[in-house]
Design a protein around this motif. Structure first.
Motif, PDB file in Angstrom:
ATOM      1  N   ILE A 180       0.836  -1.196   0.000  1.00 53.55           N
ATOM      2  CA  ILE A 180       0.000   0.000   0.000  1.00 53.55           C
ATOM      3  C   ILE A 180       0.879   1.258   0.000  1.00 53.55           C
ATOM      4  O   ILE A 180       1.879   1.323   0.729  1.00 53.55           O
ATOM      5  CB  ILE A 180      -0.911   0.031   1.251  1.00 53.55           C
ATOM      6  CG1 ILE A 180      -1.654  -1.298   1.417  1.00 53.55           C
ATOM      7  CG2 ILE A 180      -1.902   1.179   1.179  1.00 53.55           C
ATOM      8  CD1 ILE A 180      -2.377  -1.425   2.742  1.00 53.55           C
ATOM      9  N   PRO A 181       0.505   2.281  -0.770  1.00 57.86           N
ATOM     10  CA  PRO A 181       1.227   3.559  -0.701  1.00 57.86           C
ATOM     11  C   PRO A 181       1.123   4.157   0.702  1.00 57.86           C
ATOM     12  O   PRO A 181       0.074   4.083   1.349  1.00 57.86           O
ATOM     13  CB  PRO A 181       0.496   4.440  -1.724  1.00 57.86           C
ATOM     14  CG  PRO A 181      -0.153   3.478  -2.664  1.00 57.86           C
ATOM     15  CD  PRO A 181      -0.535   2.303  -1.824  1.00 57.86           C
ATOM     16  N   SER A 182       2.216   4.739   1.165  1.00 59.11           N
ATOM     17  CA  SER A 182       2.219   5.317   2.510  1.00 59.11           C
ATOM     18  C   SER A 182       1.158   6.405   2.650  1.00 59.11           C
ATOM     19  O   SER A 182       0.577   6.572   3.734  1.00 59.11           O
ATOM     20  CB  SER A 182       3.601   5.885   2.836  1.00 59.11           C
ATOM     21  OG  SER A 182       3.986   6.844   1.868  1.00 59.11           O
ATOM     22  N   LEU A 183       0.868   7.149   1.574  1.00 54.90           N
ATOM     23  CA  LEU A 183      -0.181   8.161   1.627  1.00 54.90           C
ATOM     24  C   LEU A 183      -1.530   7.549   1.965  1.00 54.90           C
ATOM     25  O   LEU A 183      -2.302   8.086   2.754  1.00 54.90           O
ATOM     26  CB  LEU A 183      -0.279   8.873   0.273  1.00 54.90           C
ATOM     27  CG  LEU A 183       0.753   9.957  -0.054  1.00 54.90           C
ATOM     28  CD1 LEU A 183       0.565  10.416  -1.485  1.00 54.90           C
ATOM     29  CD2 LEU A 183       0.632  11.118   0.896  1.00 54.90           C
ATOM     30  N   VAL A 184      -1.826   6.403   1.351  1.00 57.14           N
ATOM     31  CA  VAL A 184      -3.124   5.756   1.531  1.00 57.14           C
ATOM     32  C   VAL A 184      -3.213   5.074   2.894  1.00 57.14           C
ATOM     33  O   VAL A 184      -4.268   5.050   3.527  1.00 57.14           O
ATOM     34  CB  VAL A 184      -3.373   4.748   0.391  1.00 57.14           C
ATOM     35  CG1 VAL A 184      -4.653   3.961   0.611  1.00 57.14           C
ATOM     36  CG2 VAL A 184      -3.427   5.473  -0.951  1.00 57.14           C
ATOM     37  N   ALA A 185      -2.095   4.523   3.377  1.00 54.47           N
ATOM     38  CA  ALA A 185      -2.102   3.778   4.644  1.00 54.47           C
ATOM     39  C   ALA A 185      -1.958   4.671   5.866  1.00 54.47           C
ATOM     40  O   ALA A 185      -2.159   4.211   6.997  1.00 54.47           O
ATOM     41  CB  ALA A 185      -0.976   2.748   4.635  1.00 54.47           C
ATOM     42  N   ALA A 186      -1.616   5.945   5.676  1.00 55.79           N
ATOM     43  CA  ALA A 186      -1.241   6.808   6.797  1.00 55.79           C
ATOM     44  C   ALA A 186      -2.290   6.878   7.898  1.00 55.79           C
ATOM     45  O   ALA A 186      -1.970   6.756   9.087  1.00 55.79           O
ATOM     46  CB  ALA A 186      -0.932   8.210   6.284  1.00 55.79           C
ATOM     47  N   GLY A 187      -3.558   7.073   7.515  1.00 49.82           N
ATOM     48  CA  GLY A 187      -4.605   7.195   8.531  1.00 49.82           C
ATOM     49  C   GLY A 187      -4.734   5.951   9.375  1.00 49.82           C
ATOM     50  O   GLY A 187      -4.881   6.033  10.605  1.00 49.82           O
ATOM     51  N   ALA A 188      -4.671   4.784   8.745  1.00 45.06           N
ATOM     52  CA  ALA A 188      -4.796   3.529   9.477  1.00 45.06           C
ATOM     53  C   ALA A 188      -3.587   3.296  10.383  1.00 45.06           C
ATOM     54  O   ALA A 188      -3.719   2.748  11.487  1.00 45.06           O
ATOM     55  CB  ALA A 188      -4.943   2.369   8.493  1.00 45.06           C
ATOM     56  N   VAL A 189      -2.406   3.722   9.946  1.00 44.44           N
ATOM     57  CA  VAL A 189      -1.210   3.581  10.784  1.00 44.44           C
ATOM     58  C   VAL A 189      -1.311   4.502  11.996  1.00 44.44           C
ATOM     59  O   VAL A 189      -1.010   4.101  13.134  1.00 44.44           O
ATOM     60  CB  VAL A 189       0.059   3.906   9.962  1.00 44.44           C
ATOM     61  CG1 VAL A 189       1.292   3.953  10.864  1.00 44.44           C
ATOM     62  CG2 VAL A 189       0.260   2.868   8.864  1.00 44.44           C
ATOM     63  N   GLU A 190      -1.760   5.720  11.793  1.00 47.23           N
ATOM     64  CA  GLU A 190      -1.880   6.679  12.886  1.00 47.23           C
ATOM     65  C   GLU A 190      -2.892   6.224  13.929  1.00 47.23           C
ATOM     66  O   GLU A 190      -2.715   6.474  15.127  1.00 47.23           O
ATOM     67  CB  GLU A 190      -2.269   8.050  12.334  1.00 47.23           C
ATOM     68  CG  GLU A 190      -1.156   8.707  11.522  1.00 47.23           C
ATOM     69  CD  GLU A 190      -1.649   9.854  10.675  1.00 47.23           C
ATOM     70  OE1 GLU A 190      -2.865  10.166  10.737  1.00 47.23           O
ATOM     71  OE2 GLU A 190      -0.837  10.438   9.940  1.00 47.23           O
ATOM     72  N   SER A 191      -3.940   5.542  13.499  1.00 43.46           N
ATOM     73  CA  SER A 191      -4.963   5.064  14.438  1.00 43.46           C
ATOM     74  C   SER A 191      -4.590   3.733  15.090  1.00 43.46           C
ATOM     75  O   SER A 191      -5.267   3.278  16.006  1.00 43.46           O
ATOM     76  CB  SER A 191      -6.305   4.908  13.716  1.00 43.46           C
ATOM     77  OG  SER A 191      -6.250   3.833  12.783  1.00 43.46           O
ATOM     78  N   GLY A 192      -3.519   3.097  14.605  1.00 40.57           N
ATOM     79  CA  GLY A 192      -3.119   1.798  15.148  1.00 40.57           C
ATOM     80  C   GLY A 192      -3.793   0.623  14.472  1.00 40.57           C
ATOM     81  O   GLY A 192      -3.576  -0.521  14.867  1.00 40.57           O
TER      82      GLY A 192
END
Length: 312
Positions: free
Chosen positions: A248-260
Protein backbone atom coordinates in the motif's frame (compact mmCIF):
# COMPACT_ATOMS: atom_id res chain seq x y z
CA UNK A 1 -26.39 30.89 -25.27
CA UNK A 2 -23.49 31.80 -27.56
CA UNK A 3 -23.49 35.43 -28.67
CA UNK A 4 -23.99 35.87 -32.39
CA UNK A 5 -20.96 37.40 -34.03
CA UNK A 6 -23.07 39.18 -36.63
CA UNK A 7 -25.04 41.21 -34.06
CA UNK A 8 -22.17 43.71 -33.74
CA UNK A 9 -18.94 43.93 -35.68
CA UNK A 10 -17.77 47.32 -34.47
CA UNK A 11 -15.42 48.55 -31.78
CA UNK A 12 -16.37 48.64 -28.12
CA UNK A 13 -14.25 51.77 -27.79
CA UNK A 14 -16.52 53.44 -30.35
CA UNK A 15 -19.56 52.45 -28.31
CA UNK A 16 -17.94 53.83 -25.14
CA UNK A 17 -17.18 57.10 -26.94
CA UNK A 18 -20.80 57.44 -28.11
CA UNK A 19 -22.13 56.73 -24.60
CA UNK A 20 -19.72 59.27 -23.13
CA UNK A 21 -21.00 61.98 -25.51
CA UNK A 22 -24.62 61.22 -24.57
CA UNK A 23 -23.84 61.10 -20.86
CA UNK A 24 -21.68 64.26 -20.77
CA UNK A 25 -23.60 66.26 -23.36
CA UNK A 26 -20.75 67.39 -25.60
CA UNK A 27 -17.96 65.94 -27.70
CA UNK A 28 -15.49 68.21 -25.87
CA UNK A 29 -16.42 66.80 -22.45
CA UNK A 30 -16.39 63.23 -23.76
CA UNK A 31 -12.96 63.74 -25.33
CA UNK A 32 -11.55 65.06 -22.05
CA UNK A 33 -13.04 62.13 -20.14
CA UNK A 34 -11.65 59.57 -22.60
CA UNK A 35 -8.32 61.43 -22.98
CA UNK A 36 -8.77 61.65 -26.74
CA UNK A 37 -9.10 64.52 -29.18
CA UNK A 38 -12.47 65.90 -30.24
CA UNK A 39 -11.74 64.73 -33.79
CA UNK A 40 -11.03 61.19 -32.60
CA UNK A 41 -14.33 61.01 -30.68
CA UNK A 42 -16.26 62.40 -33.66
CA UNK A 43 -14.68 59.83 -35.95
CA UNK A 44 -15.61 57.05 -33.51
CA UNK A 45 -19.27 58.07 -33.55
CA UNK A 46 -19.32 58.32 -37.35
CA UNK A 47 -17.71 54.88 -37.61
CA UNK A 48 -20.25 53.42 -35.16
CA UNK A 49 -23.16 54.87 -37.15
CA UNK A 50 -21.72 53.39 -40.32
CA UNK A 51 -21.35 49.99 -38.66
CA UNK A 52 -24.93 50.03 -37.35
CA UNK A 53 -26.45 51.64 -40.45
CA UNK A 54 -28.30 54.15 -38.28
CA UNK A 55 -28.01 57.83 -37.34
CA UNK A 56 -27.32 58.02 -33.62
CA UNK A 57 -26.52 61.73 -33.27
CA UNK A 58 -28.23 64.80 -34.72
CA UNK A 59 -25.59 67.40 -35.58
CA UNK A 60 -25.89 71.17 -35.95
CA UNK A 61 -23.08 73.74 -36.25
CA UNK A 62 -23.42 74.49 -32.53
CA UNK A 63 -24.59 71.26 -30.90
CA UNK A 64 -24.86 67.50 -31.10
CA UNK A 65 -27.67 65.48 -29.56
CA UNK A 66 -28.84 61.87 -29.68
CA UNK A 67 -31.62 60.86 -32.03
CA UNK A 68 -34.46 58.60 -30.90
CA UNK A 69 -32.51 55.65 -32.29
CA UNK A 70 -29.43 56.94 -30.48
CA UNK A 71 -31.23 57.13 -27.14
CA UNK A 72 -32.58 53.61 -27.56
CA UNK A 73 -29.13 52.29 -28.48
CA UNK A 74 -27.54 54.20 -25.59
CA UNK A 75 -29.87 52.62 -23.03
CA UNK A 76 -29.06 49.08 -24.10
CA UNK A 77 -25.39 49.78 -24.79
CA UNK A 78 -24.86 51.22 -21.30
CA UNK A 79 -26.40 48.10 -19.79
CA UNK A 80 -24.23 45.82 -21.93
CA UNK A 81 -21.05 47.77 -21.14
CA UNK A 82 -21.81 47.55 -17.42
CA UNK A 83 -22.21 43.78 -17.70
CA UNK A 84 -19.00 43.51 -19.71
CA UNK A 85 -17.10 45.60 -17.16
CA UNK A 86 -18.45 43.38 -14.40
CA UNK A 87 -17.32 40.27 -16.29
CA UNK A 88 -13.84 41.75 -16.78
CA UNK A 89 -13.61 42.59 -13.09
CA UNK A 90 -14.72 39.09 -12.16
CA UNK A 91 -12.05 37.58 -14.39
CA UNK A 92 -9.39 39.83 -12.88
CA UNK A 93 -10.54 39.07 -9.33
CA UNK A 94 -10.29 35.32 -10.06
CA UNK A 95 -6.51 35.75 -10.30
CA UNK A 96 -6.22 37.44 -6.90
CA UNK A 97 -9.32 36.67 -4.82
CA UNK A 98 -9.76 33.01 -3.73
CA UNK A 99 -13.47 32.43 -4.34
CA UNK A 100 -15.82 30.44 -6.56
CA UNK A 101 -16.22 26.78 -7.46
CA UNK A 102 -13.28 24.36 -7.60
CA UNK A 103 -13.42 21.08 -9.51
CA UNK A 104 -10.69 18.56 -8.56
CA UNK A 105 -9.98 15.04 -9.82
CA UNK A 106 -7.76 12.33 -8.37
CA UNK A 107 -7.63 8.55 -8.09
CA UNK A 108 -10.30 6.66 -6.17
CA UNK A 109 -7.99 5.46 -3.39
CA UNK A 110 -6.31 8.83 -2.85
CA UNK A 111 -9.65 10.63 -3.02
CA UNK A 112 -11.24 8.33 -0.44
CA UNK A 113 -8.38 7.76 1.99
CA UNK A 114 -6.44 11.04 1.93
CA UNK A 115 -8.48 13.93 0.57
CA UNK A 116 -11.50 14.16 2.92
CA UNK A 117 -9.55 15.68 5.83
CA UNK A 118 -7.65 17.98 3.47
CA UNK A 119 -10.83 19.22 1.79
CA UNK A 120 -12.49 19.73 5.19
CA UNK A 121 -9.60 21.85 6.49
CA UNK A 122 -9.47 23.75 3.20
CA UNK A 123 -13.17 24.59 3.40
CA UNK A 124 -12.67 25.79 6.96
CA UNK A 125 -9.90 28.12 5.78
CA UNK A 126 -11.70 29.21 2.58
CA UNK A 127 -15.48 28.97 3.10
CA UNK A 128 -16.04 31.16 0.03
CA UNK A 129 -14.77 28.34 -2.22
CA UNK A 130 -16.99 25.35 -3.00
CA UNK A 131 -15.28 22.07 -3.90
CA UNK A 132 -16.32 19.25 -6.20
CA UNK A 133 -14.27 16.03 -5.99
CA UNK A 134 -14.21 13.78 -9.06
CA UNK A 135 -12.63 10.52 -7.86
CA UNK A 136 -11.78 8.24 -10.76
CA UNK A 137 -8.85 6.16 -11.93
CA UNK A 138 -9.46 7.43 -15.47
CA UNK A 139 -7.06 10.22 -16.43
CA UNK A 140 -9.59 12.87 -17.38
CA UNK A 141 -8.82 15.59 -19.88
CA UNK A 142 -8.86 18.77 -17.81
CA UNK A 143 -10.32 21.11 -20.45
CA UNK A 144 -12.99 18.70 -21.71
CA UNK A 145 -14.16 17.89 -18.17
CA UNK A 146 -13.84 21.43 -16.77
CA UNK A 147 -11.27 20.26 -14.21
CA UNK A 148 -9.39 22.98 -12.33
CA UNK A 149 -6.78 20.69 -10.75
CA UNK A 150 -5.78 17.04 -11.09
CA UNK A 151 -3.79 15.26 -8.38
CA UNK A 152 -1.91 12.48 -10.18
CA UNK A 153 -0.04 9.67 -8.45
CA UNK A 154 2.65 7.61 -10.17
CA UNK A 155 5.04 8.28 -13.00
CA UNK A 156 5.02 11.66 -14.74
CA UNK A 157 3.54 10.79 -18.13
CA UNK A 158 1.14 13.51 -19.23
CA UNK A 159 2.33 16.53 -21.20
CA UNK A 160 0.60 19.76 -22.12
CA UNK A 161 -0.31 20.57 -18.52
CA UNK A 162 1.34 22.70 -15.88
CA UNK A 163 2.69 20.20 -13.32
CA UNK A 164 3.91 20.94 -9.79
CA UNK A 165 5.59 18.27 -7.66
CA UNK A 166 3.82 17.83 -4.32
CA UNK A 167 5.86 14.94 -2.94
CA UNK A 168 7.65 11.75 -3.91
CA UNK A 169 5.84 8.49 -3.24
CA UNK A 170 6.74 5.23 -1.59
CA UNK A 171 4.85 1.96 -1.18
CA UNK A 172 5.37 -0.21 1.86
CA UNK A 173 4.07 -3.41 3.42
CA UNK A 174 1.38 -3.22 6.10
CA UNK A 175 -0.61 -5.64 8.24
CA UNK A 176 -3.40 -5.47 10.80
CA UNK A 177 -2.58 -6.34 14.43
CA UNK A 178 -5.21 -9.12 14.23
CA UNK A 179 -3.33 -10.73 11.34
CA UNK A 180 0.00 -10.44 13.18
CA UNK A 181 -1.57 -12.03 16.25
CA UNK A 182 -2.16 -15.15 14.15
CA UNK A 183 0.99 -14.99 12.02
CA UNK A 184 4.36 -13.85 13.30
CA UNK A 185 5.54 -10.65 11.61
CA UNK A 186 8.23 -11.29 8.96
CA UNK A 187 11.73 -10.36 10.11
CA UNK A 188 13.24 -10.58 6.62
CA UNK A 189 12.00 -10.59 3.04
CA UNK A 190 12.50 -14.35 2.86
CA UNK A 191 9.76 -14.72 5.49
CA UNK A 192 7.18 -13.23 3.13
CA UNK A 193 6.91 -16.61 1.40
CA UNK A 194 5.09 -17.84 4.50
CA UNK A 195 2.52 -15.03 4.45
CA UNK A 196 -0.62 -14.05 2.56
CA UNK A 197 0.14 -11.03 0.38
CA UNK A 198 -2.31 -8.58 -1.17
CA UNK A 199 -1.42 -6.60 -4.31
CA UNK A 200 -3.14 -4.11 -6.61
CA UNK A 201 -3.09 -2.67 -10.09
CA UNK A 202 -1.89 -5.24 -12.51
CA UNK A 203 1.28 -6.45 -10.85
CA UNK A 204 2.25 -9.81 -12.36
CA UNK A 205 1.70 -12.75 -10.04
CA UNK A 206 5.35 -13.67 -10.15
CA UNK A 207 6.67 -10.12 -10.47
CA UNK A 208 9.81 -8.85 -8.82
CA UNK A 209 9.48 -5.77 -6.63
CA UNK A 210 12.58 -3.67 -5.98
CA UNK A 211 12.63 -2.41 -2.38
CA UNK A 212 15.00 0.25 -1.07
CA UNK A 213 15.91 1.23 2.48
CA UNK A 214 16.37 4.87 1.45
CA UNK A 215 20.10 4.95 2.24
CA UNK A 216 21.46 2.90 -0.64
CA UNK A 217 20.37 -0.63 0.19
CA UNK A 218 18.19 -2.53 -2.30
CA UNK A 219 16.39 -5.85 -2.25
CA UNK A 220 14.50 -7.56 -5.08
CA UNK A 221 11.59 -9.62 -3.84
CA UNK A 222 9.34 -11.98 -5.78
CA UNK A 223 5.76 -11.39 -4.71
CA UNK A 224 3.08 -14.04 -5.19
CA UNK A 225 -0.19 -12.56 -3.90
CA UNK A 226 -3.10 -14.63 -2.64
CA UNK A 227 -5.49 -11.70 -3.23
CA UNK A 228 -5.42 -9.10 -6.00
CA UNK A 229 -7.52 -5.94 -6.18
CA UNK A 230 -8.20 -3.23 -8.72
CA UNK A 231 -7.15 -0.32 -6.51
CA UNK A 232 -5.25 0.46 -3.34
CA UNK A 233 -8.38 1.47 -1.46
CA UNK A 234 -9.57 -2.14 -1.76
CA UNK A 235 -6.13 -3.46 -0.76
CA UNK A 236 -6.31 -1.24 2.30
CA UNK A 237 -9.75 -2.55 3.28
CA UNK A 238 -8.64 -6.17 2.82
CA UNK A 239 -5.53 -5.55 4.91
CA UNK A 240 -7.57 -3.87 7.65
CA UNK A 241 -9.82 -6.94 7.65
CA UNK A 242 -6.81 -9.12 8.45
CA UNK A 243 -6.70 -10.89 5.09
CA UNK A 244 -2.94 -10.58 4.77
CA UNK A 245 -0.02 -8.22 4.31
CA UNK A 246 -0.95 -5.38 1.99
CA UNK A 247 1.27 -3.57 -0.50
CA UNK A 248 0.00 0.00 0.00
CA UNK A 249 1.23 3.56 -0.70
CA UNK A 250 2.22 5.32 2.51
CA UNK A 251 -0.18 8.16 1.63
CA UNK A 252 -3.12 5.76 1.53
CA UNK A 253 -2.10 3.78 4.64
CA UNK A 254 -1.24 6.81 6.80
CA UNK A 255 -4.60 7.19 8.53
CA UNK A 256 -4.80 3.53 9.48
CA UNK A 257 -1.21 3.58 10.78
CA UNK A 258 -1.88 6.68 12.89
CA UNK A 259 -4.96 5.06 14.44
CA UNK A 260 -3.12 1.80 15.15
CA UNK A 261 -5.31 -0.18 12.75
CA UNK A 262 -2.27 -1.07 10.62
CA UNK A 263 1.39 -1.75 11.37
CA UNK A 264 4.27 -1.10 8.97
CA UNK A 265 6.16 -4.31 8.10
CA UNK A 266 9.89 -4.43 7.33
CA UNK A 267 10.30 -0.67 7.78
CA UNK A 268 12.05 1.38 6.41
CA UNK A 269 12.10 -0.78 3.27
CA UNK A 270 9.78 0.56 0.59
CA UNK A 271 9.41 0.96 -3.15
CA UNK A 272 10.06 4.45 -4.51
CA UNK A 273 7.46 4.76 -7.23
CA UNK A 274 6.99 8.11 -8.89
CA UNK A 275 5.40 11.13 -7.31
CA UNK A 276 2.26 13.05 -6.49
CA UNK A 277 1.85 15.98 -8.87
CA UNK A 278 -0.73 18.72 -9.17
CA UNK A 279 -1.73 19.29 -12.80
CA UNK A 280 -3.55 22.32 -14.14
CA UNK A 281 -4.18 23.80 -17.56
CA UNK A 282 -1.21 25.71 -18.93
CA UNK A 283 -1.78 29.43 -19.01
CA UNK A 284 -0.44 32.76 -17.87
CA UNK A 285 -1.75 32.61 -14.30
CA UNK A 286 -3.81 30.20 -12.20
CA UNK A 287 -7.06 31.41 -10.64
CA UNK A 288 -6.54 32.16 -6.96
CA UNK A 289 -8.92 29.39 -5.88
CA UNK A 290 -6.77 26.79 -7.68
CA UNK A 291 -3.50 28.20 -6.41
CA UNK A 292 -4.53 28.28 -2.73
CA UNK A 293 -5.99 24.75 -2.92
CA UNK A 294 -2.78 23.37 -4.43
CA UNK A 295 -0.74 25.09 -1.72
CA UNK A 296 -3.10 23.78 0.97
CA UNK A 297 -2.76 20.18 -0.24
CA UNK A 298 1.03 20.47 -0.38
CA UNK A 299 1.29 21.98 3.10
CA UNK A 300 -1.13 19.46 4.64
CA UNK A 301 0.82 16.50 3.23
CA UNK A 302 4.20 17.90 4.24
CA UNK A 303 2.95 18.37 7.80
CA UNK A 304 1.40 14.93 7.95
CA UNK A 305 4.40 13.08 6.61
CA UNK A 306 7.11 15.01 8.43
CA UNK A 307 7.55 11.94 10.66
CA UNK A 308 8.08 9.70 7.62
CA UNK A 309 10.04 11.73 5.06
CA UNK A 310 10.86 10.42 1.63
CA UNK A 311 14.58 9.57 1.49
CA UNK A 312 14.84 8.88 -2.23
Amino acid sequence: MVAKRETFGGSLDDVRAFCAVVDLGTVTAAAASLRETKGSVSRRITRLERTLGATLMARTPRAISPTAEGLAFHARAQESLALLDEAVETARDARTVPAGHLRVTTSVDFGIEVMPEIVASFREAYPQITVEMVNTDARLDLAANRIDLALRLGRAEETGYRAVLIMNLQIGLYAAPAYLARRRAPAAFADLAQHDLILARGRPNDGLLAFSDGVGGTESVRIEPVIRAGDYATVLRLTLAGAGIGYIPSLVAAGAVESGALVRILSPWAIRTGSLRALSLAGRELPARVRVFREHVSLALRRRFAVEPDRS
